[in-house]
Design an enzyme around this catalytic site. Structure first.
Site, PDB file in Angstrom:
ATOM      1  N   GLY A 158       0.795  -1.162  -0.075  1.00  0.00           N
ATOM      2  CA  GLY A 158       0.116  -0.140  -0.040  1.00  0.00           C
ATOM      3  C   GLY A 158       0.869   1.238  -0.261  1.00  0.00           C
ATOM      4  CD  GLN A 159       6.938   2.700  -0.191  1.00  0.00           C
ATOM      5  OE1 GLN A 159       7.184   1.676  -0.225  1.00  0.00           O
ATOM      6  NE2 GLN A 159       7.740   3.820  -0.069  1.00  0.00           N
ATOM      7  CG  HIS A 209       5.910   7.287   4.415  1.00  0.00           C
ATOM      8  ND1 HIS A 209       6.294   7.190   3.168  1.00  0.00           N
ATOM      9  CD2 HIS A 209       4.403   6.947   4.490  1.00  0.00           C
ATOM     10  CE1 HIS A 209       5.337   6.505   2.548  1.00  0.00           C
ATOM     11  NE2 HIS A 209       4.236   6.492   3.199  1.00  0.00           N
ATOM     12  CG  HIS A 249       1.292   5.749   7.539  1.00  0.00           C
ATOM     13  ND1 HIS A 249       0.559   6.760   6.978  1.00  0.00           N
ATOM     14  CD2 HIS A 249       1.974   5.139   6.750  1.00  0.00           C
ATOM     15  CE1 HIS A 249       0.638   6.567   5.698  1.00  0.00           C
ATOM     16  NE2 HIS A 249       1.576   5.483   5.390  1.00  0.00           N
TER      17      HIS A 249
END
Ligand code: 5GP
Length: 111
Positions: free
Chosen positions: A90-91, A97, A99
């Site tokens: 789901g990148q 990064h 979340h």
């Protein structure tokens, strides 16, 4: 260059909640929880899969900042971190990064 580099360089605005020499934390533009922040290295590493042994200290630094930022944002009842990697993970932005989400009860398993 990804949009996150533009945020680091202040070319586009973001709601920044923490910054130091190595990392930046700012609110996600499409928040999935009442508090949803992205913690990113300033070095433009594309994903978890691009990490090298030289990044060990940097990644430790990012993880240590998680609880500091969470406390600063009042997430005293808990929170979750997620790092999406690759297409099936789901990148959507190719700049590593973390979340950080909280402020509501988070379900498990995720979708
Ligand atoms: P990913 O899907 O790669 O794990 O997460 C990328 C995140 O970046 C998404 O949650 C998305 O909402 C957020 N995002 C994308 N573009 C921007 C932007 O321009 N500003 C901010 N603050 N967040 C963004």
């Amino acid at each position: 260059m990804t949009i996150f580099t533009k945020i680091i360089q202040r070319e586009i605005p973001a709601d920044i909640v923490y910054e130091d020499d190595l990392c930046l934390a700012f609110r996600d533009i499409n928040a999935q929880a009442p508090t949803h922040v992205l913690i990113i290295p300033k070095e433009p590493i594309s994903s978890l899969d691009a990490l090298q042994s030289e990044h060990q200290e940097l990644m430790g630094h990012l993880l240590l900042k998680v609880s500091e930022v969470a406390a600063e944002l009042g997430l005293s009842n808990g929170y979750r971190i997620t790092v999406n990697c690759g297409e099936e993970g789901g990148q959507s932005v190719d700049h590593l990064h973390i979340h950080l989400m909280g402020g509501r009860k988070l379900n498990w398993p995720p979708g």
